[in-house]
Write an enzyme that holds these catalytic residues in place. Structure first.
Site, PDB file in Angstrom:
ATOM      1  N   ARG A   1      -0.902  -1.656  -6.649  1.00 20.15           N
ATOM      2  CA  ARG A   1      -0.875  -2.654  -5.849  1.00 20.15           C
ATOM      3  C   ARG A   1      -1.815  -3.996  -6.241  1.00 20.15           C
ATOM      4  O   ARG A   1      -1.610  -4.976  -5.943  1.00 20.15           O
ATOM      5  CB  ARG A   1      -1.238  -2.291  -4.381  1.00 20.15           C
ATOM      6  CG  ARG A   1      -1.777  -4.003  -3.669  1.00 20.15           C
ATOM      7  CD  ARG A   1      -2.139  -2.633  -1.862  1.00 20.15           C
ATOM      8  NE  ARG A   1      -3.181  -3.973  -1.290  1.00 20.15           N
ATOM      9  CZ  ARG A   1      -2.497  -4.362  -0.924  1.00 20.15           C
ATOM     10  NH1 ARG A   1      -0.767  -4.781  -0.470  1.00 20.15           N
ATOM     11  NH2 ARG A   1      -3.169  -5.285   0.735  1.00 20.15           N
TER      12      ARG A   1
ATOM     13  N   HIS B   1      -2.667   2.786  -6.206  1.00 16.51           N
ATOM     14  CA  HIS B   1      -2.971   1.697  -4.905  1.00 16.51           C
ATOM     15  C   HIS B   1      -2.717   0.888  -6.333  1.00 16.51           C
ATOM     16  O   HIS B   1      -3.400  -0.542  -6.083  1.00 16.51           O
ATOM     17  CB  HIS B   1      -4.564   1.765  -4.610  1.00 16.51           C
ATOM     18  CG  HIS B   1      -5.192   1.050  -3.836  1.00 16.51           C
ATOM     19  ND1 HIS B   1      -3.993   1.141  -2.472  1.00 16.51           N
ATOM     20  CD2 HIS B   1      -6.116   0.478  -3.703  1.00 16.51           C
ATOM     21  CE1 HIS B   1      -4.812  -0.223  -2.690  1.00 16.51           C
ATOM     22  NE2 HIS B   1      -6.008  -0.489  -2.881  1.00 16.51           N
TER      23      HIS B   1
ATOM     24  N   LYS C   1      -2.623  -2.793   8.150  1.00 15.59           N
ATOM     25  CA  LYS C   1      -3.966  -2.109   8.550  1.00 15.59           C
ATOM     26  C   LYS C   1      -3.851  -3.070   9.676  1.00 15.59           C
ATOM     27  O   LYS C   1      -3.437  -4.127   9.763  1.00 15.59           O
ATOM     28  CB  LYS C   1      -4.185  -2.569   7.773  1.00 15.59           C
ATOM     29  CG  LYS C   1      -5.073  -1.659   6.483  1.00 15.59           C
ATOM     30  CD  LYS C   1      -6.067  -2.114   5.641  1.00 15.59           C
ATOM     31  CE  LYS C   1      -6.391  -1.122   4.928  1.00 15.59           C
ATOM     32  NZ  LYS C   1      -7.918  -1.292   4.189  1.00 15.59           N
TER      33      LYS C   1
ATOM     34  N   HIS D   1      -3.564  -9.178   3.649  1.00 16.08           N
ATOM     35  CA  HIS D   1      -5.532  -9.389   4.118  1.00 16.08           C
ATOM     36  C   HIS D   1      -5.582 -10.336   4.761  1.00 16.08           C
ATOM     37  O   HIS D   1      -5.323 -11.423   5.072  1.00 16.08           O
ATOM     38  CB  HIS D   1      -6.044  -9.619   2.510  1.00 16.08           C
ATOM     39  CG  HIS D   1      -6.168  -8.814   1.507  1.00 16.08           C
ATOM     40  ND1 HIS D   1      -6.416  -9.343   0.017  1.00 16.08           N
ATOM     41  CD2 HIS D   1      -5.547  -7.555   1.129  1.00 16.08           C
ATOM     42  CE1 HIS D   1      -6.447  -8.501  -0.911  1.00 16.08           C
ATOM     43  NE2 HIS D   1      -6.043  -7.105  -0.088  1.00 16.08           N
TER      44      HIS D   1
ATOM     45  N   ARG E   1       1.077  -1.373  -0.014  1.00 18.29           N
ATOM     46  CA  ARG E   1      -0.336  -0.054  -0.240  1.00 18.29           C
ATOM     47  C   ARG E   1       1.136   1.416  -0.145  1.00 18.29           C
ATOM     48  O   ARG E   1       1.780   1.221   0.285  1.00 18.29           O
ATOM     49  CB  ARG E   1      -0.570   0.546   0.998  1.00 18.29           C
ATOM     50  CG  ARG E   1      -2.203  -1.610   1.843  1.00 18.29           C
ATOM     51  CD  ARG E   1      -2.442  -1.103   2.548  1.00 18.29           C
ATOM     52  NE  ARG E   1      -3.146  -2.032   2.640  1.00 18.29           N
ATOM     53  CZ  ARG E   1      -3.422  -2.930   3.162  1.00 18.29           C
ATOM     54  NH1 ARG E   1      -2.086  -3.801   3.821  1.00 18.29           N
ATOM     55  NH2 ARG E   1      -3.758  -4.266   3.379  1.00 18.29           N
TER      56      ARG E   1
ATOM     57  N   TYR F   1      -9.449 -10.840  -6.448  1.00 13.39           N
ATOM     58  CA  TYR F   1      -8.553 -10.841  -7.726  1.00 13.39           C
ATOM     59  C   TYR F   1      -9.009 -12.351  -8.550  1.00 13.39           C
ATOM     60  O   TYR F   1      -8.784 -11.874  -9.807  1.00 13.39           O
ATOM     61  CB  TYR F   1      -7.408 -11.085  -7.474  1.00 13.39           C
ATOM     62  CG  TYR F   1      -6.681  -9.522  -6.369  1.00 13.39           C
ATOM     63  CD1 TYR F   1      -6.985  -7.955  -7.274  1.00 13.39           C
ATOM     64  CD2 TYR F   1      -6.974  -9.711  -5.147  1.00 13.39           C
ATOM     65  CE1 TYR F   1      -6.498  -7.486  -6.722  1.00 13.39           C
ATOM     66  CE2 TYR F   1      -6.771  -8.563  -4.978  1.00 13.39           C
ATOM     67  CZ  TYR F   1      -6.524  -7.862  -5.081  1.00 13.39           C
ATOM     68  OH  TYR F   1      -5.397  -6.242  -4.180  1.00 13.39           O
TER      69      TYR F   1
END
Length: 321
Positions: free
Chosen positions: A267, A264, A196, A290, A171, A299
């Protein structure tokens, strides 16, 4: 004035609601470690909800919230839609209000049953749009911007940041959060990033990424202390994400890319291009950081959509139909 006092002044509602909100928001920031932007969005959503309730002529207190009916919540959602707020923002608002309601319940005030009784708005999940491989590689090279009136070290800096986004799937906040000590140079073939939820992960840095960072460090005119930011701005301070976004915007015209070609998107391209080369979904999940495999599974839809587009364009029977 403290942050708590600022929140108290900005929120409508009775004193008991404002006091509970201050404790809740502080917990989101310090205990759950949500980003400042997320905490601010939740604060704004609560303020709008309380302001909506206050339009009825009463200053909402905690007993008022406990006694709400589902129609009261639906009325708020309907009013926000009339103001032009989309389903995705409404879903976030409802999630924030439910978080506040759970806080009230934990503190012994009781349950705001109305918030649980209202369904979240349906939001169509937007699929990420990966860039073509050639365009993604070009963005991570300083050569594409040689005609711009920029110092060579700035071009190399931007190329190194974008190389980390595309070559390691970071990110933009993760790339700009790297310190000089984290730099993948001198034989170091991985970077450790804080993603995150303050979760740390290690991501491989391929040779091209290492070379881009080494070139930037060779040209950078500033002495970078080990614990200082790896990427710095024109005056030597931490590099702003906005500068990287503007750099990408300047390349879109030269590469013939749409407005969806953002930092982004690199990514997303990292994940989609790995998957197209038979990359393992679990491994890609770990590389991206994730928390849920369901997020990574988006994806698979992207890859299938691209294959279907290629089929429609190339297959003779598809063209005839």
């Amino acid at each position: 004035m403290s942050d708590a006092e600022s929140v108290d002044l900005l929120l409508p509602g009775a004193p008991d609601v404002r006091a509970a909100a201050i404790t809740w928001l502080d917990g989101l920031a310090t205990e759950r470690r949500l980003s400042p932007n997320t905490v601010e969005a939740y604060r704004r959503d609560l303020r709008q909800f309380l302001a909506h309730l206050a339009k009825g002529g009463t200053n909402p207190d905690i007993p008022t919230l406990i006694g709400l009916k589902p129609r009261d919540v639906r009325g708020f959602m309907s009013a926000r839609r009339q103001d032009g707020v989309g389903g995705r923002s409404l879903m976030r608002a409802l999630a924030g209000l439910r978080s506040f309601a759970r806080h009230l319940d934990r503190e012994g005030h009781g349950s705001v049953a109305a918030l649980s009784a209202v369904r979240s708005p349906k939001v169509e999940r937007r699929l990420p749009r990966p860039l073509p491989v050639a365009a993604a590689i070009a963005m991570a090279s300083p050569d594409i911007r040689l005609g711009e009136d920029r110092p060579s070290w700035v071009l190399s800096r931007d190329a190194a940041v974008l190389a980390l986004l595309y070559g390691s799937g970071l990110r933009i906040s993760e790339a700009l959060g790297l310190t000089r000590r984290d730099a993948p140079v001198g034989g170091v073939d991985a970077v450790t990033v804080v993603g995150k939820g303050q979760k740390t992960r290690s991501v491989p840095a391929i040779a091209q990424v290492q070379a881009a960072v080494e070139e930037y460090l060779k040209l950078c005119p500033y002495a970078l202390p080990p614990e200082g930011p790896l990427f710095v701005g024109a005056k030597g301070g931490p590099l702003s994400p906005r500068i990287v976004q503007l750099a990408v915007a300047s390349m879109r015209g030269a590469l013939g890319l749409p407005s969806t070609a953002t930092p982004h998107a690199l990514r997303h391209s990292f994940a989609s291009h790995l998957l197209a080369r038979q990359g393992d979904l679990r491994a890609i999940q770990e590389l991206l950081g994730h928390a849920s495999l369901a997020t990574t599974q988006v994806y698979t839809k992207v890859d299938s959509a691209r294959l279907l587009d290629a089929f429609d364009a190339a297959h003779p029977r598809a063209r005839a139909s």
